[in-house]
Scaffold this active site. Structure first.
Site, PDB file in Angstrom:
ATOM      1  N   ARG A 115       2.192   2.739  13.211  1.00 28.58           N
ATOM      2  CA  ARG A 115       3.036   1.629  13.633  1.00 28.58           C
ATOM      3  C   ARG A 115       4.496   1.888  13.266  1.00 28.58           C
ATOM      4  NH1 ARG A 115       0.949  -2.031  10.133  1.00 28.58           N
ATOM      5  NH2 ARG A 115      -0.434  -0.394   9.368  1.00 28.58           N
ATOM      6  N   ASN A 160       2.044   0.727   6.164  1.00 28.86           N
ATOM      7  CA  ASN A 160       1.055   0.845   5.085  1.00 28.86           C
ATOM      8  C   ASN A 160       0.857   2.284   4.632  1.00 28.86           C
ATOM      9  OD1 ASN A 160       0.003  -1.552   7.048  1.00 28.86           O
ATOM     10  ND2 ASN A 160      -0.174  -2.072   4.884  1.00 28.86           N
ATOM     11  N   VAL A 200      -2.868  -5.559   5.968  1.00 27.88           N
ATOM     12  CA  VAL A 200      -2.099  -4.501   6.635  1.00 27.88           C
ATOM     13  C   VAL A 200      -0.913  -5.150   7.326  1.00 27.88           C
ATOM     14  CG1 VAL A 200      -3.629  -2.566   7.066  1.00 27.88           C
ATOM     15  CG2 VAL A 200      -3.929  -4.652   8.344  1.00 27.88           C
ATOM     16  N   CYS A 201       0.241  -4.516   7.268  1.00 27.85           N
ATOM     17  CA  CYS A 201       1.434  -5.241   7.714  1.00 27.85           C
ATOM     18  C   CYS A 201       2.536  -4.324   8.180  1.00 27.85           C
ATOM     19  CB  CYS A 201       2.060  -6.020   6.564  1.00 27.85           C
ATOM     20  SG  CYS A 201       0.926  -6.703   5.410  1.00 27.85           S
ATOM     21  N   THR A 202       3.584  -4.948   8.687  1.00 32.68           N
ATOM     22  CA  THR A 202       4.861  -4.271   8.896  1.00 32.68           C
ATOM     23  C   THR A 202       5.934  -5.124   8.232  1.00 32.68           C
ATOM     24  OG1 THR A 202       4.132  -3.475  11.056  1.00 32.68           O
ATOM     25  CG2 THR A 202       6.493  -3.377  10.590  1.00 32.68           C
TER      26      THR A 202
END
Ligand SMILES: *[C@@H]1O[C@H](CO)[C@@H](O)[C@H](O)[C@H]1NC(C)=O
Ligand SMILES: *[C@@H]1O[C@H](CO)[C@@H](O)[C@H](O)[C@H]1NC(C)=O
Ligand SMILES: *[C@@H]1O[C@H](CO)[C@@H](O)[C@H](O)[C@H]1NC(C)=O
Ligand SMILES: *[C@@H]1O[C@H](CO)[C@@H](O)[C@H](O)[C@H]1NC(C)=O
Ligand SMILES: *[C@@H]1O[C@H](CO)[C@@H](O)[C@H](O)[C@H]1NC(C)=O
Ligand SMILES: *[C@@H]1O[C@H](CO)[C@@H](O)[C@H](O)[C@H]1NC(C)=O
Length: 395
Positions: free
Chosen positions: A333, A320, A140-142
């Site tokens: 986010r 995501n 999971v990321c930005t």
């Protein structure tokens, strides 16, 4: 049949750990956009290694993995501890027995590279394959690309990993996330002694999650959750359907073989994938930035969303979730990041602006292992380990 049961067991084992942080954590703070976080202490920089692509695949990773053997053992020990809670050690017997079968089905040079890593570390090949498969489904990321007023592009990402992989009630940390930080490295992939591209990796992983080709393009990958997703793709692969490409292998092929932003975009958009994904691609020229949203098992599904399409003109952001949908309330986010970007403004678009953004909760959270900052036009790449002390979002 046995193989499917085996895979089902792994999946259940790895996802059945603790939704507890939700209950246990104190309420996370409402994010105030960070300022002055850059540059962080130099102790948070990560080690650099050269990967020589002229060597035979079996030997490319030997130096890196040999020098970081202990970190790899610790990661595997953490994973083994988690699965032991339920399986009392039996799961790894299965992994050691069946995962090597997958390695033999991987395209050149990936199976060979994995075999070389196993040989150099003494870690069973099945376990090396397991953590190569891992990143296909748990990341999971930005990712964000911004353009400054002179048209220079900056591409940055937080890599968050380890969701549901063992919440430590004493330390308020994720066990696997903690084990990953010590094995983050910056890699310089070379041919004939010259840099072909640069990336940020976890030791032992042969795919690409974050990378940059100097003067040409930068690429990050964010997980796309989908019920019809990666697990099914992996099962199909095990059953013998090898018409798809592994996400992390496609990105590596793009870094090695794409010669421009346009070629990279085409490869990422039209290769049939084993798992759904978001690819965030930046170029070297004003406006060259896009998010490519991909499904599993098709080569005509790609949604290409450019910076201009996004309506934001100077930035494009992906976490995501599909850009055309609202993110879910329990994992938004995107809204806080856009708020901070607007506060930053295009005149402050820079490596330090992006580091501030990615050091702000909840884009920074307990799963965050590193922040990578890339500036393609001057071949600049900086990677910093990230920590989030309490009170902090668990994800
Ligand atoms: C795994 O569990 C053993 C015994 O419970 C413990 O001693 C060890 O520190 C744990 N290792 C990790 C990496 O959590
Ligand atoms: C395994 O490593 C040894 C050196 O440690 C090397 O001699 C051998 O050729 C390697 N085997 C394979 C299959 O790469
Ligand atoms: C928990 O935190 C303590 C103190 O900071 C540290 O010594 C210990 O290694 C941590 N344990 C794990 C599993 O991270
Ligand atoms: C890139 O292309 C070359 C030549 O076609 C091929 O040998 C190599 O395996 C490719 N790289 C990857 C990672 O597929
Ligand atoms: C933006 O840049 C200006 C100078 O150009 C500086 O004074 C200001 O502090 C910056 N703001 C942020 C949020 O970085
Ligand atoms: C990338 O950008 C830099 C600076 O804007 C420029 O000097 C260079 O020629 C560009 N590279 C390519 C391949 O267009």
């Amino acid at each position: 049949m046995e193989k499917i049961l085996f895979l089902a067991v792994i999946i259940i084992a790895l996802t059945s750990f603790s939704f507890m942080p939700i209950v246990e954590s104190q309420l996370p703070p409402t994010g105030k956009c960070k300022n002055g976080a850059y540059p962080p202490e130099s102790s948070r920089k990560v080690p650099k290694y050269v990967i020589n692509l002229d060597l035979p695949p079996e030997q490319r990773w030997t130096k890196l993995v040999t020098e970081n053997k202990q970190g790899l053992y610790n990661l595997l020990a953490a994973i083994r501890n988690l699965t032991n809670v339920i399986f009392h050690g039996k799961l790894f017997i299965l992994i050691d027995k069946y995962m090597p079968l997958i390695v033999n089905t991987l395209p050149y040079p990936f199976g060979e590279e994995i075999a070389g890593i196993a040989n150099a570390t003494g870690i069973p090949m099945g376990e090396v394959a397991l953590f190569n498969l891992f990143y296909e489904i748990f990341t999971v990321c930005t990712s964000v690309i911004v353009e400054d007023t002179s048209g220079v592009l900056y591409h940055a990402r937080n890599l968050d990993f380890g969701l549901f992989l063992g919440w430590d009630f004493m330390n308020h940390t994720w066990l696997v996330t903690e084990a990953l930080r010590p094995i983050v490295v910056e890699l310089d992939y070379q041919r004939q002694g010259k840099t072909l591209f640069r990336g940020v990796n976890f030791v032992g992983y042969v795919g690409i999650l974050t990378a940059m080709k100097p003067n040409l393009f930068s690429l990050t990958m964010d997980e796309r959750f989908n019920l019809n997703g990666g697990f099914i793709g992996i099962i199909e692969w095990l059953l013998g359907d090898h018409s798809t490409t592994w996400m992390g292998f496609l990105t590596r092929q793009v870094m090695e073989n794409a010669t421009s932003y346009t070629v990279a975009q085409k490869m990422l958009a039209t290769t049939k994938l084993l798992a759904p994904a978001y690819f965030i691609l930046g170029g070297n020229k004003s406006g060259e930035a896009c998010v490519i949203t991909r499904d599993r098992g098709s080569n005509t599904d790609a949604d290409i969303w450019t910076m201009a399409d996004s309506g934001n003109e100077w930035f494009i952001l992906e976490t995501n979730y599909d850009h055309w949908k609202k993110p879910p309330f329990f994992d938004d986010r995107r809204t806080p990041a856009i708020k901070c970007l607007n506060q930053m403004g295009q005149k402050n678009a820079s490596v330090s602006g992006l580091f501030n953004l990615l050091s702000t909760q909840p884009n920074l959270n307990k799963l965050t292992t590193y922040t990578a900052l890339m500036q393609v036009n001057i071949n600049k790449m900086e990677t910093y380990l990230q920590y989030c002390s309490d009170p902090c979002w668990p994800w």
